[in-house]
Design an enzyme around this catalytic site. Structure first.
Site, mmCIF file in Angstrom:
data_model
loop_
_atom_site.group_PDB
_atom_site.id
_atom_site.type_symbol
_atom_site.label_atom_id
_atom_site.label_comp_id
_atom_site.label_asym_id
_atom_site.label_seq_id
_atom_site.Cartn_x
_atom_site.Cartn_y
_atom_site.Cartn_z
ATOM 1 N N GLU A 114 0.850 -1.204 0.000
ATOM 2 C CA GLU A 114 0.000 0.000 0.000
ATOM 3 C C GLU A 114 0.884 1.251 0.000
ATOM 4 O OE1 GLU A 114 -3.611 -0.534 2.260
ATOM 5 O OE2 GLU A 114 -3.413 1.492 3.068
ATOM 6 N N ASP A 116 0.025 5.321 0.677
ATOM 7 C CA ASP A 116 -1.116 6.094 1.171
ATOM 8 C C ASP A 116 -0.900 7.597 1.184
ATOM 9 O OD1 ASP A 116 -2.427 3.728 1.829
ATOM 10 O OD2 ASP A 116 -1.706 3.743 3.897
ATOM 11 N N GLU A 118 -3.357 10.094 3.292
ATOM 12 C CA GLU A 118 -4.515 10.089 4.186
ATOM 13 C C GLU A 118 -4.608 11.422 4.930
ATOM 14 O OE1 GLU A 118 -4.898 5.508 5.628
ATOM 15 O OE2 GLU A 118 -3.111 6.571 6.307
#
Length: 294
Positions: A114, A116, A118
């Site tokens: 992953e 990210d 955020e």
């Protein structure tokens, strides 16, 4: 008294410098990639009743009746440039995550990769935290090793749309905000770098257990709905069946060889000095035997 006045002057100068923002990076990778309509590159993943599309602008929201909403790219990619513009909700958003990220969690449950971006919700008069993160082969199996770097942005992300992007190639990952590189994660060895194809996702959801002040402040549904707005989607990448150097990606810098220019590095260092609020490599609570890249 003199020491007090000196402290005030330092605080004023720091805030003034921060308000000006970083120096120009001199290169704008987002301008090299054509925008996509949502349906050209993405589809709803969950919470369709909490997702609306107005021409090219997507709105997703979370309230008590659902777990939020998310979307997913039509294709998976093994490298590329992936961006969108986001406008965040002002006011009380503690516990809520608004995100844009790459993942293969549906293909490799319990062992996924992953990358990210955020936005960690907050309370009134406190800034959002932008969290960048990289996972390699770990998900919910007790072996998660996050590589978080967090920032307080030099602008208010609730006032207007701003551009956020991930550039992932076989040598490095670079996170951009309005074309300013804020973080570079180089490939130092195969074990600490994601190489398997990933889809592009976006979502809004309740992460009260950890999102705001390490979970001390929870989502409060008296302030619902919690809304995230997206537009200006950009994808220029090599799909799963192509060579990761297929040439469909954009370069991170004026040099086609990749890396960052001196001007881009200067802009990134400004962000690291003035806006970074957390770096996993500098956290004494972490077991750094799991993060040899530090």
């Amino acid at each position: 008294m003199a020491l007090f006045l000196l402290s005030l002057l330092f605080l004023f100068l720091f805030n003034s410098s921060n308000a000006q923002g970083p120096p120009s990076p001199g290169y704008y990778p987002s301008s090299k990639v054509q925008s996509l309509g949502f349906s050209q590159g993405f589809r709803n993943l969950w919470g369709p009743q909490h997702q609306s599309l107005d021409q090219s602008a997507l709105t997703i929201w979370l309230d008590k009746t659902t777990g939020g909403s998310g979307f997913k790219s039509l294709k998976n990619y093994r490298s590329g440039y992936f961006g969108t513009s986001v406008k965040l909700q002002p006011g009380y958003t503690a516990g809520i995550i608004t995100s844009f990220y790459l993942s293969n969690n549906q293909d490799y449950p319990g062992n996924h990769d992953e990358i990210d971006i955020e936005f960690l919700g907050t309370t009134p008069n406190k800034p959002y935290t932008l969290q960048t993160n990289v996972y390699i082969r770990g998900s919910g199996d007790g072996n998660i090793v996050g590589r978080e770097m967090k920032f307080h942005l030099w602008f208010d992300p609730t006032k207007a749309y701003h551009n956020y992007a991930i550039l992932w190639d076989p040598n490095e990952i670079i996170f951009f905000v309005d074309d300013v590189p804020i973080r570079r994660y180089p490939r130092k060895n195969d074990a600490t770098f994601p190489q398997r194809p990933m889809y592009v996702y976006g979502s809004i959801w309740d992460a009260s257990s950890w999102a705001t002040e390490e979970g001390r402040i929870k989502a409060d549904y008296r302030y619902q709905p919690f809304v995230g707005k997206y537009n200006n989607f950009k994808i220029a990448g090599c799909t799963a069946n192509e060579n990761p150097w297929c040439g469909r990606s954009t370069s991170s810098s004026p040099s086609r060889a990749g890396g960052l220019s001196r001007q881009q590095i200067a802009a990134m260092l400004w962000v690291q000095r003035n806006s970074k609020v957390y770096d996993y490599c500098r956290d004494p609570r972490r077991d750094h035997t799991h993060t040899p890249e530090c």
